[in-house]
Design a protein around this motif. Structure first.
Motif, PDB file in Angstrom:
ATOM      1  N   ASN A 102       0.814  -1.214   0.000  1.00 18.47           N
ATOM      2  CA  ASN A 102       0.000   0.000   0.000  1.00 18.47           C
ATOM      3  C   ASN A 102       0.847   1.262   0.000  1.00 18.47           C
ATOM      4  N   SER A 103       2.168   1.086  -0.158  1.00 16.82           N
ATOM      5  CA  SER A 103       3.041   2.219  -0.418  1.00 16.82           C
ATOM      6  C   SER A 103       4.295   1.656  -1.091  1.00 16.82           C
ATOM      7  N   PRO A 104       4.711   2.240  -2.221  1.00 17.23           N
ATOM      8  CA  PRO A 104       5.863   1.689  -2.961  1.00 17.23           C
ATOM      9  C   PRO A 104       7.155   1.712  -2.150  1.00 17.23           C
ATOM     10  N   ALA A 105       7.212   2.596  -1.139  1.00 20.07           N
ATOM     11  CA  ALA A 105       8.441   2.654  -0.321  1.00 20.07           C
ATOM     12  C   ALA A 105       8.702   1.309   0.368  1.00 20.07           C
ATOM     13  N   ARG A 106       7.631   0.495   0.553  1.00 17.46           N
ATOM     14  CA  ARG A 106       7.775  -0.775   1.250  1.00 17.46           C
ATOM     15  C   ARG A 106       8.184  -1.912   0.314  1.00 17.46           C
TER      16      ARG A 106
ATOM     17  N   SER B 202      -2.335  12.856   6.898  1.00 22.53           N
ATOM     18  CA  SER B 202      -1.043  12.344   6.419  1.00 22.53           C
ATOM     19  C   SER B 202      -0.085  13.502   6.186  1.00 22.53           C
ATOM     20  N   GLY B 203       1.179  13.168   6.032  1.00 22.89           N
ATOM     21  CA  GLY B 203       2.161  14.203   5.717  1.00 22.89           C
ATOM     22  C   GLY B 203       1.891  14.832   4.366  1.00 22.89           C
ATOM     23  N   THR B 204       1.437  13.997   3.423  1.00 23.55           N
ATOM     24  CA  THR B 204       1.114  14.509   2.089  1.00 23.55           C
ATOM     25  C   THR B 204       0.020  15.570   2.158  1.00 23.55           C
ATOM     26  N   GLU B 205      -1.030  15.271   2.925  1.00 24.16           N
ATOM     27  CA  GLU B 205      -2.108  16.263   3.075  1.00 24.16           C
ATOM     28  C   GLU B 205      -1.574  17.547   3.715  1.00 24.16           C
TER      29      GLU B 205
ATOM     30  N   CYS C 245      14.419  16.148  -2.082  1.00 21.35           N
ATOM     31  CA  CYS C 245      13.488  16.282  -0.950  1.00 21.35           C
ATOM     32  C   CYS C 245      12.161  15.656  -1.359  1.00 21.35           C
ATOM     33  N   TYR C 246      11.555  14.926  -0.446  1.00 18.42           N
ATOM     34  CA  TYR C 246      10.263  14.308  -0.708  1.00 18.42           C
ATOM     35  C   TYR C 246       9.256  14.891   0.267  1.00 18.42           C
ATOM     36  N   HIS C 247       8.145  15.370  -0.300  1.00 20.08           N
ATOM     37  CA  HIS C 247       7.126  16.009   0.540  1.00 20.08           C
ATOM     38  C   HIS C 247       5.792  15.297   0.390  1.00 20.08           C
TER      39      HIS C 247
ATOM     40  N   GLY D 238      12.358  12.713  -3.670  1.00 23.84           N
ATOM     41  CA  GLY D 238      13.209  11.668  -3.101  1.00 23.84           C
ATOM     42  C   GLY D 238      12.388  10.462  -2.691  1.00 23.84           C
ATOM     43  N   SER D 239      12.907   9.706  -1.710  1.00 22.35           N
ATOM     44  CA  SER D 239      12.232   8.537  -1.136  1.00 22.35           C
ATOM     45  C   SER D 239      11.870   7.523  -2.219  1.00 22.35           C
ATOM     46  N   GLY D 240      10.654   7.015  -2.156  1.00 21.57           N
ATOM     47  CA  GLY D 240      10.249   5.957  -3.083  1.00 21.57           C
ATOM     48  C   GLY D 240      10.269   6.397  -4.538  1.00 21.57           C
TER      49      GLY D 240
ATOM     50  N   GLY E 255      15.662  13.510   4.858  1.00 23.88           N
ATOM     51  CA  GLY E 255      15.718  12.077   5.168  1.00 23.88           C
ATOM     52  C   GLY E 255      15.527  11.259   3.901  1.00 23.88           C
ATOM     53  N   ASN E 256      15.092  11.911   2.832  1.00 28.43           N
ATOM     54  CA  ASN E 256      14.589  11.185   1.655  1.00 28.43           C
ATOM     55  C   ASN E 256      15.551  11.077   0.482  1.00 28.43           C
ATOM     56  N   MET E 257      16.819  11.471   0.715  1.00 27.85           N
ATOM     57  CA  MET E 257      17.860  11.083  -0.246  1.00 27.85           C
ATOM     58  C   MET E 257      18.919  10.305   0.523  1.00 27.85           C
TER      59      MET E 257
ATOM     60  N   PHE F 154       9.052  24.625   6.604  1.00 20.72           N
ATOM     61  CA  PHE F 154       9.869  23.479   7.020  1.00 20.72           C
ATOM     62  C   PHE F 154       8.978  22.244   6.994  1.00 20.72           C
ATOM     63  N   ASP F 155       9.337  21.319   6.120  1.00 22.08           N
ATOM     64  CA  ASP F 155       8.626  20.041   6.125  1.00 22.08           C
ATOM     65  C   ASP F 155       9.271  19.172   7.210  1.00 22.08           C
ATOM     66  N   GLU F 156       8.640  19.156   8.370  1.00 16.08           N
ATOM     67  CA  GLU F 156       9.164  18.405   9.520  1.00 16.08           C
ATOM     68  C   GLU F 156       8.358  17.138   9.770  1.00 16.08           C
ATOM     69  N   VAL F 157       7.782  16.622   8.712  1.00 15.95           N
ATOM     70  CA  VAL F 157       7.048  15.358   8.847  1.00 15.95           C
ATOM     71  C   VAL F 157       7.966  14.289   9.437  1.00 15.95           C
ATOM     72  N   MET F 158       9.226  14.275   9.021  1.00 10.73           N
ATOM     73  CA  MET F 158      10.162  13.269   9.531  1.00 10.73           C
ATOM     74  C   MET F 158      10.983  13.810  10.713  1.00 10.73           C
ATOM     75  N   THR F 159      11.416  15.068  10.648  1.00  5.15           N
ATOM     76  CA  THR F 159      12.321  15.612  11.666  1.00  5.15           C
ATOM     77  C   THR F 159      11.577  16.128  12.893  1.00  5.15           C
TER      78      THR F 159
ATOM     79  N   GLY G 102       3.893  15.156  10.876  1.00  5.79           N
ATOM     80  CA  GLY G 102       3.234  13.862  10.676  1.00  5.79           C
ATOM     81  C   GLY G 102       3.980  12.838  11.500  1.00  5.79           C
ATOM     82  N   LYS G 103       3.943  11.571  11.067  1.00  6.85           N
ATOM     83  CA  LYS G 103       4.730  10.498  11.682  1.00  6.85           C
ATOM     84  C   LYS G 103       4.644  10.486  13.206  1.00  6.85           C
ATOM     85  N   ILE G 104       5.683  11.005  13.902  1.00  2.00           N
ATOM     86  CA  ILE G 104       5.686  10.936  15.381  1.00  2.00           C
ATOM     87  C   ILE G 104       4.461  11.621  15.975  1.00  2.00           C
TER      88      ILE G 104
ATOM     89  N   PHE H 228      18.100   5.422  -0.214  1.00  2.33           N
ATOM     90  CA  PHE H 228      17.664   6.814  -0.152  1.00  2.33           C
ATOM     91  C   PHE H 228      16.686   7.054   0.993  1.00  2.33           C
ATOM     92  N   GLU H 229      16.948   6.402   2.118  1.00  2.59           N
ATOM     93  CA  GLU H 229      16.070   6.560   3.275  1.00  2.59           C
ATOM     94  C   GLU H 229      16.899   6.748   4.536  1.00  2.59           C
ATOM     95  N   ALA H 230      16.229   7.162   5.604  1.00  2.00           N
ATOM     96  CA  ALA H 230      16.879   7.309   6.904  1.00  2.00           C
ATOM     97  C   ALA H 230      16.595   6.089   7.763  1.00  2.00           C
TER      98      ALA H 230
HETATM   99  P1  KE4 Z   1       2.928  10.643   4.256  1.00  2.00           P
HETATM  100  O1  KE4 Z   1       1.918  11.155   3.259  1.00  2.00           O
HETATM  101  O2  KE4 Z   1       3.639   9.391   3.766  1.00  2.00           O
HETATM  102  O3  KE4 Z   1       2.372  10.508   5.661  1.00  2.00           O
HETATM  103  O4  KE4 Z   1       4.057  11.787   4.399  1.00  2.00           O
HETATM  104  C1  KE4 Z   1       4.715  12.247   3.245  1.00  2.00           C
HETATM  105  C2  KE4 Z   1       6.057  12.834   3.651  1.00  2.00           C
HETATM  106  C3  KE4 Z   1       6.181  14.206   3.705  1.00  2.00           C
HETATM  107  N1  KE4 Z   1       7.344  14.789   4.074  1.00  2.00           N
HETATM  108  C4  KE4 Z   1       8.418  14.034   4.417  1.00  2.00           C
HETATM  109  C5  KE4 Z   1       9.685  14.721   4.814  1.00  2.00           C
HETATM  110  C6  KE4 Z   1       8.340  12.618   4.384  1.00  2.00           C
HETATM  111  O5  KE4 Z   1       9.434  11.883   4.718  1.00  2.00           O
HETATM  112  C7  KE4 Z   1       7.140  12.005   3.993  1.00  2.00           C
HETATM  113  C8  KE4 Z   1       6.997  10.502   3.899  1.00  2.00           C
HETATM  114  N2  KE4 Z   1       8.189   9.753   4.146  1.00  2.00           N
HETATM  115  C9  KE4 Z   1       8.219   8.449   3.497  1.00  2.00           C
HETATM  116  C10 KE4 Z   1       9.558   7.755   3.798  1.00  2.00           C
HETATM  117  N3  KE4 Z   1      10.695   8.534   3.561  1.00  2.00           N
HETATM  118  C11 KE4 Z   1       7.091   7.611   3.954  1.00  2.00           C
HETATM  119  C12 KE4 Z   1       7.181   6.164   3.542  1.00  2.00           C
HETATM  120  C13 KE4 Z   1       6.180   5.862   2.470  1.00  2.00           C
HETATM  121  O6  KE4 Z   1       6.023   6.674   1.530  1.00  2.00           O
HETATM  122  O7  KE4 Z   1       5.584   4.779   2.575  1.00  2.00           O
END
Ligand code: KE4
Length: 437
Positions: A31-35, A125-128, A152-154, A165-167, A219-221, A247-252, A275-277, A408-410
């Motif tokens: 359900n997510s290509p990163a996996r 979600s972080g994307t939203e 950078c992946y947002h 970045g990321s997936g 975190g995404n490169m 600042f996209d602090e979804v990860m940090t 997001g995340k934490i 390309f991940e942390a």
């Molecule tokens: P989500 O939509 O996946 O909750 O968040 C997107 C997002 C936004 N900003 C940053 C800095 C992010 O790292 C992310 C999502 N990170 C990836 C892994 N690097 C999530 C894993 C995935 O896509 O399954």
């Protein structure tokens, strides 16, 4: 140097069988290509449960987990305070589509903890969060141009899925089909850490720029820290030209300090995405910032954003328990020390094995790059030896160490990782790195 015999290798056969059936009903079985294990070979493990620093797959293997659900599990899996909070919230129902006290409590915690946030809106979600923050920046400034940085992946936002970045990197599509030209026509992509390029852009068209969005520590490169002056320059230029710094602090966020990278580096953005934490493993994203900017969001302002399950009470309870535990225990010094022990051990072993490598670490985030150069941007990260990384990944997995399935991940260390876990990881790494040609 222990060479694993056939019978010592972990058995992942039930995962393999289940994955085949999953792939019949889910694209790529995930359900997510990163996996997906596309970049490392084999098929993803099917996880049965998590506990502390460990994952247990459906073959009964116990794995030391450095993915932590891609960041959320800074406390480890199933922290007692988090489970208790979820169970209590669950006893009252799952969702009401109406305000609850829990939403206000989590929002107040974020406002107290994150330096740049006076008001915050919860999403799922972080994307939203990043999608909404960019729309808010454009609506508030009445400008269209946005600036992001390669690697950078947002999240999978149309306007930001450009050289992401990321997936997006792992699967070789930094810019995805399906995103019409028009969606990215106003997106400018620069090189992370390139101060001159950023200054030149603002000199040329600063008054057209709605926002600059960046991961303050990428975190995404793989993990890439900001070079001295980069964040301060972005802050100064946005202020001088009336653009918003996001600042996209979804990860940090809540990872690099309780107040995130903006607390750690002392640079305060106009908007912060989270997001995340923040959700402690439940689906939560958020964006927040100065009240006069946030009040441009509906219903107080004209910029529209909405969500059926935004502020979901179960997720709020999970986030409140997570942030409260972090604030009460202040695990950051210990997390940094544990991570430093791990990265210095990895550096020693990779050097001993004569492997071209570099290691990046900020707090409890780190990446072992199979790259002779220190990675400062996407152009350098693009030179990573991803084939060698794949063999490293598999060797560690065969020894019960669960790493992110991409170079390309942390990697993330949690409060649940013990000295024994770190030592076991270093023992496995010693065996694998010494056999990597
Ligand atoms: P989500 O939509 O996946 O909750 O968040 C997107 C997002 C936004 N900003 C940053 C800095 C992010 O790292 C992310 C999502 N990170 C990836 C892994 N690097 C999530 C894993 C995935 O896509 O399954």
């Amino acid at each position: 140097m222990r060479v694993l015999q056939k019978d010592q290798l972990m058995d992942f056969s039930r995962s393999g069988q289940h994955f085949e059936s999953a792939s019949k009903v889910i694209p790529g079985g995930v359900n997510s290509p990163a996996r997906a294990f596309g970049a490392v070979g084999g098929s993803p493990l099917i996880i049965n449960r998590g506990e502390g620093a460990y994952l247990y797959d459906i073959d009964g293997n116990r794995l030391i987990d450095y993915v932590g659900s891609w960041g959320p599990h800074i406390l480890g899996h199933r922290h007692p305070a988090v489970i208790q909070a979820i169970e209590l919230a669950l006893s009252r129902g799952t969702s009401f589509g109406a305000p609850t006290e829990l939403e206000t409590e989590l929002a107040r915690l974020v406002v107290e903890i994150v330096p740049g946030v006076e008001k915050v809106r919860m999403v799922n979600s972080g994307t939203e969060a990043t999608m909404s923050a960019v729309r808010l920046a454009r609506g508030h400034t009445r400008r269209d141009t946005i600036v992001k940085f390669a690697g950078c992946y947002h999240g999978h936002v149309d306007s930001l899925l450009v050289q992401a970045g990321s997936g997006a990197l792992t699967h070789g599509m930094p810019s995805s089909p399906g995103v019409p030209e028009g969606c990215t026509a106003d997106t400018i992509v620069l090189e992370f850490n390139d101060i001159d390029q950023l200054e030149a852009l603002f000199t040329k068209q600063g008054n057209e720029i709605a926002c600059v969005i960046l991961e303050p520590v990428v975190g995404n490169m793989g993990v890439v820290a900001p070079l001295d002056g980069f964040l301060n320059t972005a802050r100064r230029l946005c202020t001088e030209h009336g653009a918003l710094l996001i600042f996209d602090e979804v990860m940090t966020g809540f990872r690099l300090a309780l107040g995130g990278a903006q607390e750690r580096f002392g640079v305060t953005p106009d908007l912060t995405t989270m997001g995340k934490i923040l959700g402690g493993g439940m689906p939560v994203g958020a964006y927040g910032g100065k009240a006069e900017v946030m009040d441009s969001i509906s219903p107080t302002g004209p910029v529209y954003q909405a969500g059926t399950l935004s502020g979901n009470p179960i997720a709020m309870a999970c986030g409140i328990a997570t942030l409260t535990t972090l604030r009460e225990t202040n695990p950051y010094p210990q997390l940094g020390a544990m991570t430093s022990k791990l990265t210095s051990g990895l550096r020693e072993m990779a050097t001993e094995a004569g492997l071209p490598h570099s290691i990046a670490q900020v707090g409890s985030m780190f990446t072992l790059f199979f790259n002779p150069d220190f990675v400062t941007n996407m152009a350098v990260s693009a030179r990573n030896d991803t084939e060698r990384f794949g063999r490293y990944f598999r060797g560690m997995l065969d020894r019960g160490i669960y790493l992110p399935c991409s170079q390309f991940e942390a990697n993330f260390v949690s409060c649940a990782h013990s000295e024994e876990d770190i030592n076991a990881t270093l023992t496995a790494a010693g065996e694998v790195l010494s056999q990597l040609d």
